[in-house]
Design a protein around this motif. Sequence first.
Motif, PDB file in Angstrom:
ATOM      1  N   GLY A  33      -3.639   9.558 -23.392  1.00 31.51           N
ATOM      2  CA  GLY A  33      -3.050   8.518 -22.568  1.00 31.51           C
ATOM      3  C   GLY A  33      -4.015   7.858 -21.610  1.00 31.51           C
ATOM      4  N   PHE A  34      -5.129   8.517 -21.288  1.00 30.65           N
ATOM      5  CA  PHE A  34      -6.034   7.973 -20.279  1.00 30.65           C
ATOM      6  C   PHE A  34      -7.065   7.017 -20.861  1.00 30.65           C
ATOM      7  CE2 PHE A  34      -4.466  12.013 -18.609  1.00 30.65           C
ATOM      8  CZ  PHE A  34      -3.882  11.551 -17.440  1.00 30.65           C
ATOM      9  N   GLU A  35      -7.128   6.967 -22.185  1.00 28.57           N
ATOM     10  CA  GLU A  35      -7.982   5.986 -22.837  1.00 28.57           C
ATOM     11  C   GLU A  35      -7.203   4.707 -23.124  1.00 28.57           C
ATOM     12  OE1 GLU A  35      -5.561   7.627 -26.053  1.00 28.57           O
ATOM     13  OE2 GLU A  35      -6.505   8.466 -24.262  1.00 28.57           O
ATOM     14  N   LYS A  36      -5.889   4.772 -23.001  1.00 29.92           N
ATOM     15  CA  LYS A  36      -5.043   3.624 -23.343  1.00 29.92           C
ATOM     16  C   LYS A  36      -4.654   2.793 -22.129  1.00 29.92           C
ATOM     17  CE  LYS A  36      -2.885   5.863 -27.356  1.00 29.92           C
ATOM     18  NZ  LYS A  36      -1.596   6.279 -27.968  1.00 29.92           N
ATOM     19  N   LYS A  37      -4.460   3.476 -20.995  1.00 32.60           N
ATOM     20  CA  LYS A  37      -3.996   2.805 -19.795  1.00 32.60           C
ATOM     21  C   LYS A  37      -4.880   3.183 -18.611  1.00 32.60           C
ATOM     22  CE  LYS A  37       0.032   0.579 -20.536  1.00 32.60           C
ATOM     23  NZ  LYS A  37       0.402  -0.729 -19.977  1.00 32.60           N
ATOM     24  N   PRO A  38      -5.301   2.210 -17.810  1.00 31.54           N
ATOM     25  CA  PRO A  38      -6.049   2.560 -16.601  1.00 31.54           C
ATOM     26  C   PRO A  38      -5.102   3.102 -15.537  1.00 31.54           C
ATOM     27  CG  PRO A  38      -5.679   0.195 -16.675  1.00 31.54           C
ATOM     28  CD  PRO A  38      -5.137   0.750 -17.969  1.00 31.54           C
ATOM     29  N   VAL A  39      -5.601   4.002 -14.722  1.00 36.25           N
ATOM     30  CA  VAL A  39      -4.845   4.414 -13.547  1.00 36.25           C
ATOM     31  C   VAL A  39      -5.179   3.438 -12.424  1.00 36.25           C
ATOM     32  CG1 VAL A  39      -4.813   6.846 -14.236  1.00 36.25           C
ATOM     33  CG2 VAL A  39      -6.631   6.018 -12.731  1.00 36.25           C
ATOM     34  N   GLU A  40      -4.251   3.276 -11.497  1.00 36.83           N
ATOM     35  CA  GLU A  40      -4.466   2.381 -10.367  1.00 36.83           C
ATOM     36  C   GLU A  40      -4.854   3.182  -9.136  1.00 36.83           C
ATOM     37  OE1 GLU A  40      -1.153  -0.160  -9.548  1.00 36.83           O
ATOM     38  OE2 GLU A  40      -1.893  -1.717 -10.887  1.00 36.83           O
ATOM     39  N   PHE A  41      -5.977   2.809  -8.529  1.00 36.64           N
ATOM     40  CA  PHE A  41      -6.426   3.430  -7.290  1.00 36.64           C
ATOM     41  C   PHE A  41      -6.184   2.476  -6.129  1.00 36.64           C
ATOM     42  CE2 PHE A  41      -9.647   5.767 -10.046  1.00 36.64           C
ATOM     43  CZ  PHE A  41      -8.994   6.984  -9.946  1.00 36.64           C
ATOM     44  N   GLN A  42      -5.853   3.069  -4.980  1.00 36.05           N
ATOM     45  CA  GLN A  42      -5.733   2.287  -3.752  1.00 36.05           C
ATOM     46  C   GLN A  42      -6.040   3.200  -2.567  1.00 36.05           C
ATOM     47  OE1 GLN A  42      -1.852   0.674  -2.825  1.00 36.05           O
ATOM     48  NE2 GLN A  42      -2.719  -1.025  -1.664  1.00 36.05           N
ATOM     49  N   VAL A  43      -6.815   2.694  -1.614  1.00 40.21           N
ATOM     50  CA  VAL A  43      -7.133   3.416  -0.384  1.00 40.21           C
ATOM     51  C   VAL A  43      -6.771   2.513   0.787  1.00 40.21           C
ATOM     52  CG1 VAL A  43      -8.978   4.460   1.001  1.00 40.21           C
ATOM     53  CG2 VAL A  43      -8.999   4.718  -1.494  1.00 40.21           C
ATOM     54  N   TYR A  44      -5.957   3.028   1.706  1.00 47.54           N
ATOM     55  CA  TYR A  44      -5.482   2.194   2.810  1.00 47.54           C
ATOM     56  C   TYR A  44      -5.111   3.074   3.997  1.00 47.54           C
ATOM     57  CZ  TYR A  44      -0.984   3.717   0.857  1.00 47.54           C
ATOM     58  OH  TYR A  44       0.060   4.483   0.378  1.00 47.54           O
ATOM     59  N   PHE A  45      -5.005   2.460   5.153  1.00 47.82           N
ATOM     60  CA  PHE A  45      -4.537   3.161   6.337  1.00 47.82           C
ATOM     61  C   PHE A  45      -3.015   3.229   6.312  1.00 47.82           C
ATOM     62  CE2 PHE A  45      -8.699   1.615   7.800  1.00 47.82           C
ATOM     63  CZ  PHE A  45      -9.244   2.820   8.246  1.00 47.82           C
ATOM     64  N   GLU A  46      -2.484   4.388   6.616  1.00 50.46           N
ATOM     65  CA  GLU A  46      -1.040   4.587   6.563  1.00 50.46           C
ATOM     66  C   GLU A  46      -0.332   3.551   7.426  1.00 50.46           C
ATOM     67  OE1 GLU A  46       1.249   8.599   5.898  1.00 50.46           O
ATOM     68  OE2 GLU A  46       0.691   8.412   8.006  1.00 50.46           O
ATOM     69  N   GLY A  47       0.688   2.920   6.853  1.00 50.18           N
ATOM     70  CA  GLY A  47       1.422   1.866   7.550  1.00 50.18           C
ATOM     71  C   GLY A  47       0.961   0.475   7.190  1.00 50.18           C
ATOM     72  N   GLU A  48      -0.196   0.360   6.546  1.00 51.09           N
ATOM     73  CA  GLU A  48      -0.722  -0.955   6.200  1.00 51.09           C
ATOM     74  C   GLU A  48      -0.414  -1.366   4.773  1.00 51.09           C
ATOM     75  OE1 GLU A  48      -4.832  -1.368   7.110  1.00 51.09           O
ATOM     76  OE2 GLU A  48      -4.556  -1.002   9.254  1.00 51.09           O
ATOM     77  N   GLU A  49       0.125  -0.436   3.968  1.00 46.15           N
ATOM     78  CA  GLU A  49       0.448  -0.775   2.581  1.00 46.15           C
ATOM     79  C   GLU A  49       1.491  -1.885   2.542  1.00 46.15           C
ATOM     80  OE1 GLU A  49       1.634   1.538  -1.550  1.00 46.15           O
ATOM     81  OE2 GLU A  49       2.513   2.193   0.336  1.00 46.15           O
ATOM     82  N   GLU A  50       2.471  -1.797   3.456  1.00 45.77           N
ATOM     83  CA  GLU A  50       3.525  -2.811   3.477  1.00 45.77           C
ATOM     84  C   GLU A  50       2.974  -4.168   3.905  1.00 45.77           C
ATOM     85  OE1 GLU A  50       3.643   0.117   4.952  1.00 45.77           O
ATOM     86  OE2 GLU A  50       5.081   1.177   3.694  1.00 45.77           O
ATOM     87  N   VAL A  51       1.903  -4.138   4.727  1.00 45.04           N
ATOM     88  CA  VAL A  51       1.323  -5.398   5.208  1.00 45.04           C
ATOM     89  C   VAL A  51       0.544  -6.095   4.104  1.00 45.04           C
ATOM     90  CG1 VAL A  51      -0.293  -6.412   6.864  1.00 45.04           C
ATOM     91  CG2 VAL A  51       1.185  -4.511   7.563  1.00 45.04           C
ATOM     92  N   HIS A  52      -0.243  -5.298   3.348  1.00 46.15           N
ATOM     93  CA  HIS A  52      -1.128  -5.888   2.350  1.00 46.15           C
ATOM     94  C   HIS A  52      -0.543  -5.884   0.939  1.00 46.15           C
ATOM     95  CE1 HIS A  52      -4.229  -6.139   5.356  1.00 46.15           C
ATOM     96  NE2 HIS A  52      -4.118  -4.847   5.624  1.00 46.15           N
ATOM     97  N   GLY A  53       0.618  -5.273   0.763  1.00 49.07           N
ATOM     98  CA  GLY A  53       1.230  -5.253  -0.552  1.00 49.07           C
ATOM     99  C   GLY A  53       0.358  -4.532  -1.554  1.00 49.07           C
ATOM    100  N   HIS A  54       0.085  -5.160  -2.683  1.00 51.47           N
ATOM    101  CA  HIS A  54      -0.718  -4.540  -3.741  1.00 51.47           C
ATOM    102  C   HIS A  54      -2.204  -4.831  -3.586  1.00 51.47           C
ATOM    103  CE1 HIS A  54       2.872  -3.277  -5.747  1.00 51.47           C
ATOM    104  NE2 HIS A  54       3.298  -4.513  -5.932  1.00 51.47           N
ATOM    105  N   GLY A  55      -2.596  -5.424  -2.473  1.00 47.01           N
ATOM    106  CA  GLY A  55      -3.999  -5.739  -2.257  1.00 47.01           C
ATOM    107  C   GLY A  55      -4.866  -4.488  -2.261  1.00 47.01           C
ATOM    108  N   GLY A  56      -6.048  -4.598  -2.830  1.00 48.48           N
ATOM    109  CA  GLY A  56      -6.989  -3.489  -2.835  1.00 48.48           C
ATOM    110  C   GLY A  56      -6.826  -2.539  -3.997  1.00 48.48           C
ATOM    111  N   ARG A  57      -5.816  -2.730  -4.831  1.00 49.27           N
ATOM    112  CA  ARG A  57      -5.642  -1.860  -5.988  1.00 49.27           C
ATOM    113  C   ARG A  57      -6.598  -2.277  -7.102  1.00 49.27           C
ATOM    114  NH1 ARG A  57       0.842  -0.594  -6.760  1.00 49.27           N
ATOM    115  NH2 ARG A  57       1.177   0.271  -4.675  1.00 49.27           N
ATOM    116  N   HIS A  58      -7.113  -1.277  -7.801  1.00 54.12           N
ATOM    117  CA  HIS A  58      -7.954  -1.569  -8.959  1.00 54.12           C
ATOM    118  C   HIS A  58      -7.735  -0.504 -10.017  1.00 54.12           C
ATOM    119  CE1 HIS A  58     -10.409   1.232  -6.608  1.00 54.12           C
ATOM    120  NE2 HIS A  58     -11.067   1.522  -7.710  1.00 54.12           N
TER     121      HIS A  58
END
Length: 246
Positions: free
Chosen positions: A152-177
């Motif tokens: 399964g890991f050769e078929k689909k990329p996993v999504e990484f995100q690093v953010y300060f707690e509480g800021e995910e709602e502010v930036h939405g999906h920004g910073g994901r890769h």
Amino acid sequence: MLAGCLWFALCSDPPLIPMWFGGSFFPDYHQILSNSALASSMDPLSKKQLFLHLSDNSIIIDSDKNMSFKIDKESGKKYYMLGARRLSIFLGDIPFCWVWNSSPEMSRFYEVVELWIISWLDIKARIETNILSPKTTYGAYFVYKLNAYSHGFEKKPVEFQVYFEGEEEVHGHGGRHGVFLDPSKDEQQLCRDRGDGWMEVEMGEFYNDGGEDHQVVVCSLMETDDHTVKRGLIVEGIEFRPKFGI
């Protein structure tokens, strides 16, 4: 400049490491080491010997023994790694989804976790910035390996995100890769062999200002396609390392 000063302090005769390591440069090392099982064995070490030991070796700290600590010899900045038991893993306590293995020959930690089978992959780590070195850019690195039956890991990329707690709602999906954990040869530059039997991939980075109002950094790994069954991922943990030249 700082690296040069540290090297001079380390090599001088008599050594000047006490001025840096035991003074204002690194005042909390006694507290950090107090929860290590090796604390008593380090008592006889001079500050120079202790500095050199901690820059050459990761030691297990904290009462649950699921965190390791190291320092950078050139800068004195702190490294931390959170073991798998310190991570928040969706369905991590369900035996037919994840299996916890004790493998002292495999890992610095007592346990690692192996994915048996799952479709919804969700792993998170949290670390408080007050234990990290101030005025420092950190990288967060997912440390893992894949067994011979991984899928399964050769078929689909996993999504990484690093953010300060509480800021995910502010930036939405920004910073994901997205990153393939089982990449083709053309993509392997994102996944690196650590030389200790494990692979690593950078999840993202953040700047720790080190102010009085410390924050919580969240590192997230997700792959939630219900149509892609995943298995064979072995997780050691997530490491936080200073980044230089940034």
